[in-house]
Enzyme design. Structure first.
Site, mmCIF file in Angstrom:
data_model
loop_
_atom_site.group_PDB
_atom_site.id
_atom_site.type_symbol
_atom_site.label_atom_id
_atom_site.label_comp_id
_atom_site.label_asym_id
_atom_site.label_seq_id
_atom_site.Cartn_x
_atom_site.Cartn_y
_atom_site.Cartn_z
ATOM 1 N N HIS A 153 46.730 14.704 27.601
ATOM 2 C CA HIS A 153 47.926 14.175 26.903
ATOM 3 C C HIS A 153 47.024 14.662 25.431
ATOM 4 O O HIS A 153 47.513 14.026 25.221
ATOM 5 C CB HIS A 153 48.195 12.863 27.098
ATOM 6 C CG HIS A 153 48.262 12.414 28.434
ATOM 7 N ND1 HIS A 153 49.838 12.306 28.835
ATOM 8 C CD2 HIS A 153 47.776 12.331 29.796
ATOM 9 C CE1 HIS A 153 50.299 12.244 30.112
ATOM 10 N NE2 HIS A 153 48.600 12.020 31.278
ATOM 11 N N SER A 274 42.851 33.155 3.870
ATOM 12 C CA SER A 274 44.639 32.753 3.728
ATOM 13 C C SER A 274 44.316 33.809 2.155
ATOM 14 O O SER A 274 43.028 33.380 1.383
ATOM 15 C CB SER A 274 44.508 31.099 3.384
ATOM 16 O OG SER A 274 45.642 30.580 2.335
ATOM 17 N N LYS A 280 39.974 28.523 3.637
ATOM 18 C CA LYS A 280 40.882 28.516 5.097
ATOM 19 C C LYS A 280 39.900 30.096 5.506
ATOM 20 O O LYS A 280 39.266 30.884 5.917
ATOM 21 C CB LYS A 280 42.194 28.968 5.051
ATOM 22 C CG LYS A 280 42.723 27.789 4.441
ATOM 23 C CD LYS A 280 42.904 26.701 5.716
ATOM 24 C CE LYS A 280 43.858 26.848 6.908
ATOM 25 N NZ LYS A 280 45.055 27.061 6.398
ATOM 26 N N GLU A 287 46.542 32.612 18.069
ATOM 27 C CA GLU A 287 48.108 32.245 17.736
ATOM 28 C C GLU A 287 48.799 33.069 17.638
ATOM 29 O O GLU A 287 49.792 33.477 18.422
ATOM 30 C CB GLU A 287 48.043 32.104 15.925
ATOM 31 C CG GLU A 287 47.319 30.631 15.314
ATOM 32 C CD GLU A 287 47.522 30.464 14.219
ATOM 33 O OE1 GLU A 287 47.274 29.373 13.423
ATOM 34 O OE2 GLU A 287 46.839 31.928 13.295
#
Ligand code: ARG
Length: 454
Positions: A153, A274, A280, A287
Protein backbone atom coordinates in the site's frame (compact mmCIF):
# COMPACT_ATOMS: atom_id res chain seq x y z
CA UNK A 1 -3.97 -3.01 -60.24
CA UNK A 2 -6.78 -5.40 -61.04
CA UNK A 3 -7.50 -6.09 -64.68
CA UNK A 4 -10.00 -8.53 -66.06
CA UNK A 5 -13.10 -8.21 -63.94
CA UNK A 6 -13.03 -4.47 -63.26
CA UNK A 7 -14.07 -1.75 -65.67
CA UNK A 8 -13.33 1.16 -63.30
CA UNK A 9 -10.05 2.02 -61.64
CA UNK A 10 -9.98 1.96 -57.84
CA UNK A 11 -10.84 5.40 -56.47
CA UNK A 12 -7.92 7.41 -55.11
CA UNK A 13 -9.50 7.68 -51.69
CA UNK A 14 -9.97 3.92 -51.59
CA UNK A 15 -6.35 3.39 -52.55
CA UNK A 16 -5.21 5.68 -49.75
CA UNK A 17 -7.67 4.11 -47.33
CA UNK A 18 -6.74 0.54 -48.04
CA UNK A 19 -3.04 0.54 -48.85
CA UNK A 20 -0.80 -1.17 -46.33
CA UNK A 21 2.56 -0.92 -48.05
CA UNK A 22 3.42 2.22 -46.08
CA UNK A 23 3.92 -0.06 -43.08
CA UNK A 24 3.89 -3.68 -44.24
CA UNK A 25 6.98 -3.02 -46.38
CA UNK A 26 8.77 -4.03 -43.17
CA UNK A 27 7.83 -7.62 -43.99
CA UNK A 28 9.90 -7.62 -47.18
CA UNK A 29 12.65 -10.00 -46.06
CA UNK A 30 10.10 -12.51 -44.89
CA UNK A 31 8.00 -12.03 -47.99
CA UNK A 32 11.00 -12.72 -50.21
CA UNK A 33 12.08 -15.74 -48.16
CA UNK A 34 8.53 -17.11 -48.45
CA UNK A 35 8.44 -16.51 -52.19
CA UNK A 36 11.75 -18.27 -52.68
CA UNK A 37 10.63 -21.36 -50.79
CA UNK A 38 7.35 -21.34 -52.69
CA UNK A 39 9.11 -20.99 -56.05
CA UNK A 40 11.46 -23.86 -55.24
CA UNK A 41 8.47 -26.07 -54.47
CA UNK A 42 6.85 -24.94 -57.73
CA UNK A 43 9.97 -26.06 -59.57
CA UNK A 44 9.95 -29.46 -57.83
CA UNK A 45 6.27 -29.81 -58.75
CA UNK A 46 7.11 -29.12 -62.39
CA UNK A 47 5.38 -25.73 -62.47
CA UNK A 48 8.61 -23.89 -63.14
CA UNK A 49 11.66 -24.87 -65.14
CA UNK A 50 15.06 -24.69 -63.52
CA UNK A 51 15.80 -21.60 -65.59
CA UNK A 52 12.59 -19.93 -64.51
CA UNK A 53 13.36 -20.67 -60.88
CA UNK A 54 16.88 -19.30 -61.32
CA UNK A 55 15.42 -16.10 -62.80
CA UNK A 56 12.99 -15.75 -59.93
CA UNK A 57 15.71 -16.33 -57.39
CA UNK A 58 18.01 -13.79 -59.00
CA UNK A 59 15.18 -11.29 -59.35
CA UNK A 60 14.07 -11.63 -55.74
CA UNK A 61 17.63 -11.32 -54.47
CA UNK A 62 18.24 -8.17 -56.46
CA UNK A 63 14.98 -6.69 -55.18
CA UNK A 64 16.02 -7.51 -51.62
CA UNK A 65 19.37 -5.80 -52.13
CA UNK A 66 17.68 -2.69 -53.44
CA UNK A 67 15.25 -2.58 -50.52
CA UNK A 68 18.12 -3.14 -48.07
CA UNK A 69 19.88 -0.14 -49.59
CA UNK A 70 16.73 1.97 -49.47
CA UNK A 71 16.65 2.09 -53.26
CA UNK A 72 13.32 0.48 -53.90
CA UNK A 73 10.31 2.46 -54.99
CA UNK A 74 7.21 1.41 -53.06
CA UNK A 75 4.01 2.15 -54.91
CA UNK A 76 0.87 2.59 -52.83
CA UNK A 77 -1.21 1.83 -55.92
CA UNK A 78 0.09 -1.69 -55.59
CA UNK A 79 -1.46 -1.84 -52.16
CA UNK A 80 0.88 -3.99 -50.12
CA UNK A 81 4.35 -5.43 -49.81
CA UNK A 82 3.33 -8.64 -51.57
CA UNK A 83 2.01 -6.98 -54.72
CA UNK A 84 4.87 -4.49 -54.85
CA UNK A 85 7.51 -7.19 -54.82
CA UNK A 86 5.69 -9.52 -57.17
CA UNK A 87 5.01 -6.84 -59.74
CA UNK A 88 8.59 -5.55 -59.60
CA UNK A 89 9.82 -9.12 -60.04
CA UNK A 90 7.76 -9.54 -63.19
CA UNK A 91 8.97 -6.16 -64.43
CA UNK A 92 12.58 -7.27 -63.90
CA UNK A 93 12.51 -10.86 -65.13
CA UNK A 94 9.45 -11.07 -67.38
CA UNK A 95 7.09 -14.06 -67.76
CA UNK A 96 8.57 -16.31 -65.02
CA UNK A 97 7.58 -13.67 -62.46
CA UNK A 98 3.96 -14.00 -63.48
CA UNK A 99 4.04 -17.70 -62.59
CA UNK A 100 5.05 -17.18 -58.97
CA UNK A 101 1.57 -16.71 -57.56
CA UNK A 102 0.28 -20.12 -58.74
CA UNK A 103 -0.81 -22.26 -55.76
CA UNK A 104 -0.72 -19.43 -53.27
CA UNK A 105 -2.75 -16.42 -52.28
CA UNK A 106 -1.94 -13.26 -50.44
CA UNK A 107 -3.95 -14.79 -47.61
CA UNK A 108 -1.49 -17.59 -46.90
CA UNK A 109 1.35 -15.32 -47.94
CA UNK A 110 0.57 -12.63 -45.37
CA UNK A 111 0.01 -15.23 -42.66
CA UNK A 112 3.42 -16.71 -43.48
CA UNK A 113 5.14 -13.33 -43.52
CA UNK A 114 3.66 -12.22 -40.23
CA UNK A 115 4.58 -15.53 -38.56
CA UNK A 116 8.17 -15.16 -39.75
CA UNK A 117 8.17 -11.57 -38.55
CA UNK A 118 6.85 -12.57 -35.11
CA UNK A 119 9.44 -15.32 -34.86
CA UNK A 120 12.36 -13.06 -35.56
CA UNK A 121 11.06 -10.29 -33.29
CA UNK A 122 10.44 -12.79 -30.48
CA UNK A 123 14.09 -13.85 -30.78
CA UNK A 124 15.25 -10.23 -30.58
CA UNK A 125 12.99 -9.54 -27.63
CA UNK A 126 14.32 -12.59 -25.80
CA UNK A 127 17.86 -11.27 -26.17
CA UNK A 128 16.83 -7.83 -24.94
CA UNK A 129 15.11 -9.38 -21.93
CA UNK A 130 18.27 -11.29 -21.06
CA UNK A 131 20.32 -8.10 -21.28
CA UNK A 132 18.01 -6.30 -18.87
CA UNK A 133 17.99 -9.28 -16.52
CA UNK A 134 21.79 -9.31 -16.49
CA UNK A 135 21.89 -5.61 -15.66
CA UNK A 136 19.46 -6.07 -12.79
CA UNK A 137 21.44 -9.02 -11.46
CA UNK A 138 24.65 -6.97 -11.58
CA UNK A 139 22.97 -4.17 -9.62
CA UNK A 140 21.56 -6.68 -7.14
CA UNK A 141 25.05 -8.09 -6.69
CA UNK A 142 26.58 -4.66 -6.19
CA UNK A 143 24.01 -3.68 -3.54
CA UNK A 144 23.32 -7.12 -2.11
CA UNK A 145 23.73 -6.03 1.50
CA UNK A 146 21.86 -2.73 1.28
CA UNK A 147 18.62 -2.89 3.20
CA UNK A 148 15.50 -0.91 2.47
CA UNK A 149 11.93 -0.94 3.67
CA UNK A 150 9.62 -3.08 1.56
CA UNK A 151 6.22 -1.51 0.96
CA UNK A 152 2.63 -2.65 0.75
CA UNK A 153 0.00 0.00 0.00
CA UNK A 154 3.07 2.22 -0.39
CA UNK A 155 3.35 2.15 3.41
CA UNK A 156 6.49 0.80 5.06
CA UNK A 157 5.88 -2.89 5.67
CA UNK A 158 8.93 -5.08 6.40
CA UNK A 159 12.66 -4.83 5.74
CA UNK A 160 14.01 -6.25 2.49
CA UNK A 161 17.18 -5.65 0.51
CA UNK A 162 17.82 -3.77 -2.71
CA UNK A 163 18.93 -7.10 -4.16
CA UNK A 164 15.69 -8.82 -3.19
CA UNK A 165 13.66 -5.99 -4.69
CA UNK A 166 15.59 -5.97 -7.98
CA UNK A 167 15.62 -9.75 -8.23
CA UNK A 168 11.82 -9.71 -8.01
CA UNK A 169 11.92 -8.08 -11.46
CA UNK A 170 14.42 -10.62 -12.72
CA UNK A 171 11.89 -13.33 -11.84
CA UNK A 172 9.15 -11.47 -13.70
CA UNK A 173 11.33 -11.01 -16.76
CA UNK A 174 12.18 -14.70 -16.64
CA UNK A 175 8.50 -15.60 -16.86
CA UNK A 176 8.18 -13.07 -19.69
CA UNK A 177 10.88 -15.01 -21.50
CA UNK A 178 9.20 -18.33 -20.84
CA UNK A 179 5.91 -16.97 -22.16
CA UNK A 180 7.58 -15.78 -25.37
CA UNK A 181 9.37 -19.10 -25.85
CA UNK A 182 6.07 -20.89 -25.45
CA UNK A 183 4.26 -18.50 -27.77
CA UNK A 184 7.01 -19.02 -30.35
CA UNK A 185 5.99 -22.68 -30.67
CA UNK A 186 2.55 -21.68 -31.91
CA UNK A 187 3.97 -18.89 -34.06
CA UNK A 188 6.43 -21.13 -35.82
CA UNK A 189 4.00 -23.14 -37.94
CA UNK A 190 3.83 -22.77 -41.71
CA UNK A 191 0.50 -21.78 -43.30
CA UNK A 192 1.83 -21.61 -46.87
CA UNK A 193 -0.15 -23.91 -49.14
CA UNK A 194 -3.47 -22.95 -47.53
CA UNK A 195 -4.10 -20.70 -50.52
CA UNK A 196 -6.96 -18.24 -50.31
CA UNK A 197 -9.10 -20.52 -48.15
CA UNK A 198 -9.15 -24.10 -49.45
CA UNK A 199 -5.63 -25.04 -50.48
CA UNK A 200 -4.93 -25.52 -54.17
CA UNK A 201 -5.39 -28.02 -56.92
CA UNK A 202 -1.71 -27.44 -57.59
CA UNK A 203 -0.31 -29.39 -54.67
CA UNK A 204 3.15 -28.24 -53.60
CA UNK A 205 5.31 -29.99 -51.03
CA UNK A 206 4.25 -28.09 -47.93
CA UNK A 207 6.71 -29.89 -45.67
CA UNK A 208 9.62 -28.89 -47.86
CA UNK A 209 8.51 -25.27 -47.92
CA UNK A 210 8.09 -25.31 -44.15
CA UNK A 211 11.53 -26.83 -43.61
CA UNK A 212 13.21 -24.30 -45.90
CA UNK A 213 11.67 -21.46 -43.91
CA UNK A 214 12.72 -22.95 -40.58
CA UNK A 215 9.20 -23.64 -39.38
CA UNK A 216 8.62 -26.50 -36.94
CA UNK A 217 5.69 -27.88 -38.91
CA UNK A 218 2.70 -27.03 -41.08
CA UNK A 219 -0.85 -25.89 -40.28
CA UNK A 220 -3.54 -28.56 -40.59
CA UNK A 221 -6.62 -26.62 -41.62
CA UNK A 222 -6.47 -24.15 -44.49
CA UNK A 223 -9.36 -22.06 -43.17
CA UNK A 224 -7.90 -21.76 -39.68
CA UNK A 225 -4.48 -21.01 -41.15
CA UNK A 226 -5.55 -17.92 -43.02
CA UNK A 227 -8.33 -16.67 -40.73
CA UNK A 228 -6.84 -16.71 -37.26
CA UNK A 229 -4.41 -14.25 -35.78
CA UNK A 230 -4.21 -15.86 -32.36
CA UNK A 231 -0.43 -16.00 -32.63
CA UNK A 232 -0.40 -12.22 -33.03
CA UNK A 233 -2.70 -11.75 -30.05
CA UNK A 234 -0.41 -13.98 -28.01
CA UNK A 235 2.62 -11.92 -28.98
CA UNK A 236 0.75 -8.73 -28.11
CA UNK A 237 -0.26 -10.16 -24.75
CA UNK A 238 3.31 -11.20 -23.94
CA UNK A 239 4.49 -7.72 -24.92
CA UNK A 240 1.75 -6.00 -22.90
CA UNK A 241 2.78 -7.97 -19.84
CA UNK A 242 6.43 -7.08 -20.35
CA UNK A 243 5.14 -3.51 -20.46
CA UNK A 244 3.34 -4.03 -17.15
CA UNK A 245 6.53 -5.28 -15.53
CA UNK A 246 8.67 -2.48 -16.93
CA UNK A 247 6.06 0.04 -15.90
CA UNK A 248 6.14 -1.14 -12.30
CA UNK A 249 9.93 -1.03 -12.28
CA UNK A 250 9.66 2.50 -13.67
CA UNK A 251 7.27 3.51 -10.93
CA UNK A 252 9.62 2.15 -8.28
CA UNK A 253 12.51 4.12 -9.76
CA UNK A 254 10.41 7.28 -9.97
CA UNK A 255 9.64 6.94 -6.26
CA UNK A 256 13.16 5.90 -5.28
CA UNK A 257 14.74 8.82 -7.14
CA UNK A 258 12.42 11.42 -5.58
CA UNK A 259 13.74 13.66 -2.78
CA UNK A 260 11.19 12.05 -0.48
CA UNK A 261 12.67 8.56 -0.87
CA UNK A 262 16.17 9.35 -2.09
CA UNK A 263 17.05 5.65 -2.40
CA UNK A 264 18.62 5.98 -5.83
CA UNK A 265 20.09 8.43 -8.28
CA UNK A 266 19.65 8.13 -12.02
CA UNK A 267 22.47 9.35 -14.21
CA UNK A 268 22.32 12.71 -15.94
CA UNK A 269 22.39 10.85 -19.23
CA UNK A 270 19.12 9.14 -18.43
CA UNK A 271 17.20 12.05 -16.96
CA UNK A 272 16.10 15.40 -18.34
CA UNK A 273 15.91 18.95 -17.06
CA UNK A 274 12.98 21.32 -16.84
CA UNK A 275 12.64 24.24 -19.25
CA UNK A 276 11.59 26.40 -16.30
CA UNK A 277 12.89 25.02 -13.00
CA UNK A 278 16.68 24.88 -12.99
CA UNK A 279 16.93 22.40 -10.11
CA UNK A 280 14.84 19.67 -11.75
CA UNK A 281 16.13 16.30 -12.83
CA UNK A 282 13.25 14.31 -14.19
CA UNK A 283 12.99 10.54 -14.64
CA UNK A 284 11.49 10.83 -18.13
CA UNK A 285 12.67 7.42 -19.30
CA UNK A 286 10.70 5.82 -16.49
CA UNK A 287 7.67 7.97 -17.16
CA UNK A 288 7.72 7.22 -20.87
CA UNK A 289 8.04 3.50 -20.20
CA UNK A 290 5.06 3.71 -17.86
CA UNK A 291 3.14 5.76 -20.44
CA UNK A 292 3.99 3.56 -23.41
CA UNK A 293 2.62 0.55 -21.56
CA UNK A 294 -0.80 2.07 -22.23
CA UNK A 295 -0.34 1.71 -25.93
CA UNK A 296 0.82 -1.88 -25.57
CA UNK A 297 -2.48 -2.65 -23.83
CA UNK A 298 -4.29 -0.67 -26.52
CA UNK A 299 -2.70 -2.70 -29.32
CA UNK A 300 -3.66 -5.97 -27.66
CA UNK A 301 -7.23 -4.76 -27.27
CA UNK A 302 -7.36 -3.45 -30.83
CA UNK A 303 -6.50 -6.80 -32.38
CA UNK A 304 -8.73 -8.77 -30.03
CA UNK A 305 -11.64 -6.52 -30.94
CA UNK A 306 -10.85 -6.64 -34.66
CA UNK A 307 -11.06 -10.45 -34.52
CA UNK A 308 -14.21 -10.93 -32.51
CA UNK A 309 -16.87 -10.33 -35.12
CA UNK A 310 -15.21 -11.85 -38.16
CA UNK A 311 -16.84 -14.76 -39.95
CA UNK A 312 -14.39 -17.29 -41.31
CA UNK A 313 -12.17 -16.80 -43.13
CA UNK A 314 -10.05 -13.90 -44.36
CA UNK A 315 -11.60 -10.46 -44.04
CA UNK A 316 -9.77 -7.27 -44.80
CA UNK A 317 -10.17 -6.26 -41.15
CA UNK A 318 -7.20 -8.55 -40.57
CA UNK A 319 -4.91 -6.03 -42.21
CA UNK A 320 -5.41 -3.99 -39.02
CA UNK A 321 -3.23 -6.47 -37.14
CA UNK A 322 0.02 -5.11 -38.51
CA UNK A 323 0.46 -1.61 -37.13
CA UNK A 324 -0.29 -2.69 -33.55
CA UNK A 325 2.00 -5.69 -33.94
CA UNK A 326 4.92 -3.72 -35.36
CA UNK A 327 4.53 -0.91 -32.87
CA UNK A 328 4.33 -3.22 -29.87
CA UNK A 329 7.54 -5.06 -30.76
CA UNK A 330 9.32 -1.79 -31.58
CA UNK A 331 8.13 -0.16 -28.37
CA UNK A 332 9.13 -3.07 -26.15
CA UNK A 333 12.53 -3.45 -27.78
CA UNK A 334 13.24 0.24 -27.30
CA UNK A 335 12.00 0.16 -23.72
CA UNK A 336 14.12 -2.87 -22.84
CA UNK A 337 17.21 -1.32 -24.42
CA UNK A 338 16.96 2.07 -22.77
CA UNK A 339 16.00 0.61 -19.39
CA UNK A 340 19.00 -1.71 -19.40
CA UNK A 341 21.25 1.23 -20.11
CA UNK A 342 19.62 3.36 -17.44
CA UNK A 343 19.84 0.60 -14.83
CA UNK A 344 23.55 0.15 -15.55
CA UNK A 345 24.18 3.73 -14.47
CA UNK A 346 21.71 3.81 -11.57
CA UNK A 347 23.30 4.35 -8.15
CA UNK A 348 21.86 3.40 -4.78
CA UNK A 349 22.21 5.94 -1.96
CA UNK A 350 23.15 3.67 0.89
CA UNK A 351 22.80 6.31 3.66
CA UNK A 352 19.23 7.13 2.72
CA UNK A 353 18.37 3.45 2.56
CA UNK A 354 19.94 2.82 5.97
CA UNK A 355 18.03 5.71 7.52
CA UNK A 356 14.71 4.50 6.11
CA UNK A 357 15.21 0.88 7.11
CA UNK A 358 16.12 1.81 10.70
CA UNK A 359 12.43 2.45 11.41
CA UNK A 360 11.64 -0.18 14.11
CA UNK A 361 7.99 -0.33 13.04
CA UNK A 362 9.23 -2.44 10.12
CA UNK A 363 9.82 -5.17 12.71
CA UNK A 364 6.43 -4.99 14.45
CA UNK A 365 5.48 -8.29 12.81
CA UNK A 366 8.70 -9.84 14.12
CA UNK A 367 7.63 -8.79 17.61
CA UNK A 368 4.31 -10.57 17.09
CA UNK A 369 6.23 -13.65 15.88
CA UNK A 370 8.25 -13.43 19.12
CA UNK A 371 5.04 -13.72 21.14
CA UNK A 372 3.88 -16.62 18.95
CA UNK A 373 7.10 -18.43 19.78
CA UNK A 374 6.17 -17.94 23.43
CA UNK A 375 2.85 -19.65 22.94
CA UNK A 376 0.54 -16.71 22.25
CA UNK A 377 -1.94 -17.30 19.37
CA UNK A 378 -1.07 -15.02 16.44
CA UNK A 379 -4.31 -13.00 16.54
CA UNK A 380 -3.65 -12.11 20.19
CA UNK A 381 -0.01 -11.42 19.52
CA UNK A 382 -1.04 -9.08 16.68
CA UNK A 383 -3.32 -7.20 19.06
CA UNK A 384 -0.63 -6.93 21.76
CA UNK A 385 1.89 -5.48 19.32
CA UNK A 386 -0.78 -3.12 17.97
CA UNK A 387 -1.22 -1.87 21.53
CA UNK A 388 2.53 -1.52 21.91
CA UNK A 389 2.65 0.60 18.72
CA UNK A 390 -0.10 2.82 20.13
CA UNK A 391 1.73 3.04 23.47
CA UNK A 392 4.94 4.15 21.74
CA UNK A 393 2.96 6.81 19.88
CA UNK A 394 1.46 8.04 23.15
CA UNK A 395 4.86 8.06 24.83
CA UNK A 396 6.47 9.80 21.84
CA UNK A 397 9.13 7.12 21.61
CA UNK A 398 10.12 4.47 19.09
CA UNK A 399 8.59 1.01 19.35
CA UNK A 400 12.06 -0.33 20.07
CA UNK A 401 12.47 2.10 22.98
CA UNK A 402 9.62 0.65 25.05
CA UNK A 403 11.09 -1.18 28.05
CA UNK A 404 10.22 -4.80 28.87
CA UNK A 405 8.35 -3.46 31.92
CA UNK A 406 6.21 -1.21 29.71
CA UNK A 407 5.57 -4.08 27.29
CA UNK A 408 4.54 -6.35 30.17
CA UNK A 409 1.74 -3.89 30.97
CA UNK A 410 0.27 -5.12 27.67
CA UNK A 411 1.12 -8.82 28.01
CA UNK A 412 3.10 -10.80 30.59
CA UNK A 413 4.41 -12.88 27.72
CA UNK A 414 6.95 -10.18 26.79
CA UNK A 415 10.29 -11.29 28.27
CA UNK A 416 13.40 -9.22 28.90
CA UNK A 417 14.75 -10.36 25.57
CA UNK A 418 11.77 -8.96 23.60
CA UNK A 419 13.68 -5.97 22.25
CA UNK A 420 16.30 -8.23 20.63
CA UNK A 421 13.70 -8.48 17.91
CA UNK A 422 14.73 -5.01 16.74
CA UNK A 423 18.19 -6.16 15.73
CA UNK A 424 18.04 -5.98 11.92
CA UNK A 425 20.82 -8.52 11.35
CA UNK A 426 18.94 -10.99 13.43
CA UNK A 427 15.67 -10.18 11.69
CA UNK A 428 17.21 -11.12 8.33
CA UNK A 429 18.98 -14.18 9.74
CA UNK A 430 15.71 -15.55 11.08
CA UNK A 431 14.06 -15.49 7.67
CA UNK A 432 15.65 -18.68 6.45
CA UNK A 433 12.91 -19.98 4.20
CA UNK A 434 13.13 -20.10 0.43
CA UNK A 435 11.97 -16.87 -1.17
CA UNK A 436 12.80 -14.67 1.82
CA UNK A 437 15.33 -11.80 1.69
CA UNK A 438 17.83 -13.69 3.83
CA UNK A 439 21.46 -12.97 2.90
CA UNK A 440 22.32 -16.60 2.14
CA UNK A 441 19.14 -17.18 0.19
CA UNK A 442 19.84 -14.07 -1.88
CA UNK A 443 23.43 -15.13 -2.45
CA UNK A 444 22.19 -18.49 -3.72
CA UNK A 445 19.64 -16.90 -5.99
CA UNK A 446 22.28 -14.53 -7.36
CA UNK A 447 24.47 -17.52 -8.10
CA UNK A 448 21.54 -19.18 -9.83
CA UNK A 449 20.93 -16.14 -12.04
CA UNK A 450 24.61 -15.74 -12.87
CA UNK A 451 24.66 -19.36 -13.96
CA UNK A 452 21.51 -19.03 -16.02
CA UNK A 453 22.25 -15.69 -17.65
CA UNK A 454 25.99 -16.10 -18.08
N1 ARG B 1 -2.53 -6.51 -47.08
C1 ARG B 1 -3.35 -7.63 -46.78
C2 ARG B 1 -3.37 -7.89 -45.26
O1 ARG B 1 -2.52 -7.38 -44.59
C3 ARG B 1 -2.81 -8.83 -47.44
C4 ARG B 1 -3.83 -9.88 -47.71
C5 ARG B 1 -4.79 -9.39 -48.71
N2 ARG B 1 -5.70 -10.38 -49.08
C6 ARG B 1 -6.87 -10.11 -49.68
N3 ARG B 1 -7.64 -11.09 -49.96
N4 ARG B 1 -7.20 -8.89 -49.96
O2 ARG B 1 -4.19 -8.56 -44.72
Amino acid sequence: MWTGRFSQATADRVLRYSESVSYDWQLYRHDIAGSLAHARAQMHAGLLTQEEFADIEKGLRSIQEDIDKGQFHWDTKLEDVHMNIESELTRRIGPAGAKLHAARSRNDQVATDSRLYCRSMIDETLQALITLQRTLVQKADRYASVRIPGYTHLQRAQPVTVAHHLLAYVEMLQRDRERLVDCRKRVNVCPLGSGAIAGSTLNLDREAISAELGFDGITQNSMDAIADRDYIVECLFCLALIGAHLSRLSEDLILWSSAEFGFCTLSDAHTTGSSLMPQKKNPDVCELTRGKTGRLYGHLTAVLVALKGLPLTYNRDLQEDKEPLFDSFDTVLQALGVNAEMMTDMRINEDRCAAAVSDPLLLATDLADYLVRRGIPFRQAHECVGKAVAMAEREHCLLSELTPTQLRLISPAFGDDATEVFNLDRAFDLRTNAGAPNEHRTANRLKYWHGLLG
